[in-house]
Scaffold this active site. Structure first.
Site, PDB file in Angstrom:
ATOM      1  N   GLU A 155     113.084  33.317  21.459  1.00 30.85           N
ATOM      2  CA  GLU A 155     111.562  33.463  21.051  1.00 30.85           C
ATOM      3  C   GLU A 155     110.777  34.829  21.714  1.00 30.85           C
ATOM      4  O   GLU A 155     111.380  35.442  22.362  1.00 30.85           O
ATOM      5  CB  GLU A 155     110.922  32.256  22.072  1.00 30.85           C
ATOM      6  CG  GLU A 155     111.614  30.917  21.954  1.00 30.85           C
ATOM      7  CD  GLU A 155     111.468  29.990  20.624  1.00 30.85           C
ATOM      8  OE1 GLU A 155     110.454  30.160  20.153  1.00 30.85           O
ATOM      9  OE2 GLU A 155     112.242  29.255  20.136  1.00 30.85           O
ATOM     10  N   LYS A 197     117.118  19.766  30.510  1.00 31.84           N
ATOM     11  CA  LYS A 197     118.659  19.306  29.990  1.00 31.84           C
ATOM     12  C   LYS A 197     119.319  18.916  30.809  1.00 31.84           C
ATOM     13  O   LYS A 197     119.960  17.778  30.864  1.00 31.84           O
ATOM     14  CB  LYS A 197     118.959  20.412  29.080  1.00 31.84           C
ATOM     15  CG  LYS A 197     118.464  20.424  27.782  1.00 31.84           C
ATOM     16  CD  LYS A 197     119.164  21.940  27.037  1.00 31.84           C
ATOM     17  CE  LYS A 197     118.291  21.926  25.762  1.00 31.84           C
ATOM     18  NZ  LYS A 197     118.661  23.203  25.035  1.00 31.84           N
ATOM     19  N   THR A 227     112.139  23.203  11.540  1.00 30.11           N
ATOM     20  CA  THR A 227     113.711  23.407  11.214  1.00 30.11           C
ATOM     21  C   THR A 227     114.393  22.098  11.417  1.00 30.11           C
ATOM     22  O   THR A 227     115.138  21.567  10.421  1.00 30.11           O
ATOM     23  CB  THR A 227     114.411  24.262  12.370  1.00 30.11           C
ATOM     24  OG1 THR A 227     113.409  25.198  12.444  1.00 30.11           O
ATOM     25  CG2 THR A 227     115.570  24.820  11.701  1.00 30.11           C
ATOM     26  N   LYS A 277     113.247  17.652  24.922  1.00 33.41           N
ATOM     27  CA  LYS A 277     113.566  17.797  26.236  1.00 33.41           C
ATOM     28  C   LYS A 277     112.464  18.001  27.276  1.00 33.41           C
ATOM     29  O   LYS A 277     112.573  17.509  28.228  1.00 33.41           O
ATOM     30  CB  LYS A 277     114.811  18.821  26.643  1.00 33.41           C
ATOM     31  CG  LYS A 277     114.475  20.284  26.442  1.00 33.41           C
ATOM     32  CD  LYS A 277     114.394  20.725  25.007  1.00 33.41           C
ATOM     33  CE  LYS A 277     115.636  20.610  24.305  1.00 33.41           C
ATOM     34  NZ  LYS A 277     115.353  21.181  22.895  1.00 33.41           N
TER      35      LYS A 277
END
Lengths: 436, 436
Positions: free
Chosen positions: A187, A202, A12, A102
């Protein structure tokens, strides 16, 4: 002068990145000096929605990161390996790195930045936190003139989407999660999002930049949203709060220059009852927001799409652009002091049990007189002061009591909860959530 | 290596700037390489809340900007002259510029940037728009990879403070203005703020960066908040809106690559009925926020303190820091392509009468049957389609009617209003406000 870019991964974000680079009109003119030279994919046969000659595609990612002509490697495959190894190999070959990863940075940032500093290349990660929101760059290149006190973020779109729908629809967690998976907002294995692990990655990155030191991922206290029920969403609402999964990095203990005690931080990811008036309370759906508080600036907040092809690609390409800009002007091998990450020391972390916060607790007890008194006394014995304690319901002969504490020491609160759980009148501690 | 800084002006922002520079501990380490070498003031006798040796103070600002040892001049005196002249003289002497002066940049940006590009120095202006919010840097160094479609800002704290208090207190404009002046949130002569001129300066700057071209200040359509009454605040609220003074720069007509028609912009400052659900609607008091919309990013918003010593000083010092960082690494006289402003062309502006928007109108009419029909017909004759038209009140035999149009062409709407005003049944057009 053209800067040659190798893109690893055409999912993506990779697709969005290639689309921007292939279509520079109406964008910053420097983009015309960037050239996609190689694209690394898993399958050469898959049809691609990008205007890139097929001759540039390869499945040999190792060849890309060691290709002599490439200047910048854009790692968009995600996951820890082989991404980590490819990044290190690219650095060893003198390539600058742009990544959205990340997971790799929060776990192997030390190794990667040591290698990059040694080699004199840049590792850029705007897309790793907050999707399309420019937040890494402001932290590196602007907000550092402040003494930052706290960074608070809604940095995981999946959990924010779930909590928002639970709030607006009165729905249950499991139902909304299933729907989110169906729609692609979560997911198949939702653990990283739902258990707060993605948010922990993060905030570790944001904390490192905000507080100018290295962070160990294991120092981030991490709780997800699995135990948030529609009951809690409802009661929080009635009490004037909204429930958000917050990622927080804050200075718990300031640096003491007279005796040399270093600044101590706490790093936490957990659901939080946030007052509706708080700027983060109105950040809904898949949006992210990061609130930075510092001296003398005060508060600034960055808000925007936390994920999505276009948003994340925007961040990736802005990093490529910034590297190209530096390469145009930099002829000395002196790394740009705001773009490189050279801090060596680890940030000191305050012990979790000394962390101070407020708590919301919902308990089910025997419906007998004096139970509220027992609870209050028990908490009081552990130095936990209560702001409010209300019996809000009664079902199956069990009283449902909701209480909110004042600011209390984590260690004291845990001890109090332990004692509470042992009271014969207490049937169940149904929910414990931190309050802003 | 120390970078020597000359500060012109030691008012609120100058003081805040000097305070940060004199107290670098806990901030970015590069700050220790900045040195306040000279401070220009109007009066040497005034006591100063800064830790700067008095020997560095002078009233001779011309001497500062031509001082051979200084690298960076920080212009914080405000106003158009002598700020403009001092900036130009500093540039002629090869100094880099940091300024908070939106008035000078919006009026003389052309001249200043031409001189700076000629000389190879930087002119930085983070503090000129949005106080402490990092927005100039993201526009220059990150968001430009997008095709920006619109920038919308609440960029004037004075008017936002006034409108917020009118909303929360139901108070009148004149009373809140007087109080704002008393508290220091509005000037003795409040024109620049209240009539939208300050916001116009700022959106001209934002538009120039967002759309990559020069902007003439006179192309900004500018309406202030003087005619906003507590009646309007109240009716807007009932209709689900909040009233904000918005500064908007948007692409009205996209570039047409097939026939070469350039992109055309509209630049406007005006009060707006904003749906309560809009991200900007919850930006209250003296806070500012800037919303940037672009392709493929979507929407990002920056929020924070629009003014104040600490906030603005944070932006000023971040600019000084960024120049110092570039000076450390840049040995070629090639200006950093993201920090310099080199666009030469002027942005094409769409004619105001072709601008499309919605309108709210409140009229007082004779209380006779058929008036609503007359209004509707009259608007219809001018291609102005109405979304709603409601009689909301009656007093002194005059009916009070509020209407909201669909999206209409400005020219058509103005013609319609003109016809409406001539209807015998219409006593007064009390209020006309644009609707988001």
């Amino acid at each position: 002068m053209t800067y040659k870019v190798g893109i690893l991964g055409l999912g993506t974000v990779g697709t969005g990145t290639a689309q921007i680079l292939s279509d520079p009109s109406g964008r910053h003119p420097l983009l015309t000096e960037l050239e996609i030279a190689q694209v690394g994919v898993r399958s050469l046969d898959k049809p691609r929605a990008v205007d890139v000659p097929h001759s540039l595609f390869t499945t040999d990612l190792d060849a890309i990161v060691s290709h002599p002509d490439l200047d910048i490697i854009v790692e968009l495959i995600g996951g820890v390996e082989p991404a980590r190894s490819l990044i290190l190999k690219a650095i060893a070959h003198g390539k600058h790195i742009v990544t959205a990863n990340k997971a790799v940075i929060s776990r192997h940032g030390d190794e990667i930045f040591d290698a990059a500093n040694e080699k004199g290349v840049y590792v850029m990660l705007e897309a790793a936190v907050g999707g399309g929101i420019p937040v890494i760059q402001p932290l590196k290149q602007a907000l550092g003139v402040n003494r930052i006190k706290r960074v608070t973020g809604i940095v995981n779109g999946t959990t924010n989407y779930i909590l928002t729908r639970m709030k607006t629809e009165g729905a249950d967690f499991a139902d909304v999660l299933a729907d989110a998976q169906r729609l692609g907002y979560a997911e198949a294995d939702p653990t990283a999002d739902v258990d707060g692990l993605d948010a922990a990655d993060k905030i570790a990155i944001l904390a490192s930049l905000a507080f100018g030191g290295r962070i160990r991922l294991e120092d981030v206290h991490c709780e997800g949203i699995r135990h948030i029920s529609s009951t809690e969403i409802d009661y929080a609402e009635k009490l004037g709060f909204t429930i958000k999964l917050l990622a927080i990095a804050q200075e718990d203990i300031p640096e003491n220059s007279s005796d040399g005690t270093p600044q101590k931080l706490s790093l936490k990811v957990h659901p939080t009852l946030l007052p509706k008036s708080h700027p983060l309370a109105s950040v809904d759906g898949v949006f992210n927001a990061i609130l930075v508080e510092g001296d003398p600036l005060g508060q600034v907040m960055f808000f925007g799409p936390g994920a999505g092809a276009g948003a994340t690609a925007s961040a990736v390409v802005s990093d490529i652009l910034n590297i190209a800009a530096i390469l145009k002007t930099e002829t000395e091998p002196i790394p740009h002091p705001l773009l490189s990450c050279t801090h060596q020391h680890f940030c000191a972390i305050a012990p979790m049990e000394d962390s101070v916060t407020r708590f919301y607790v919902r308990v089910k007890t025997q419906d007998s007189s004096g139970v509220i008194g027992q609870l209050g006394t028990c908490f009081g014995n552990h130095d936990v002061s209560l702001e409010s304690i209300v019996q809000i319901g009664l079902s199956d002969k069990l009283a449902e009591i909701v209480l909110v504490t004042h600011h209390v020491r984590e260690g004291d609160f845990r001890a109090a909860l332990d004692s509470i759980s042992k009271l014969s009148a207490v049937a169940e501690i149904s929910s414990v959530i931190r309050v802003w």
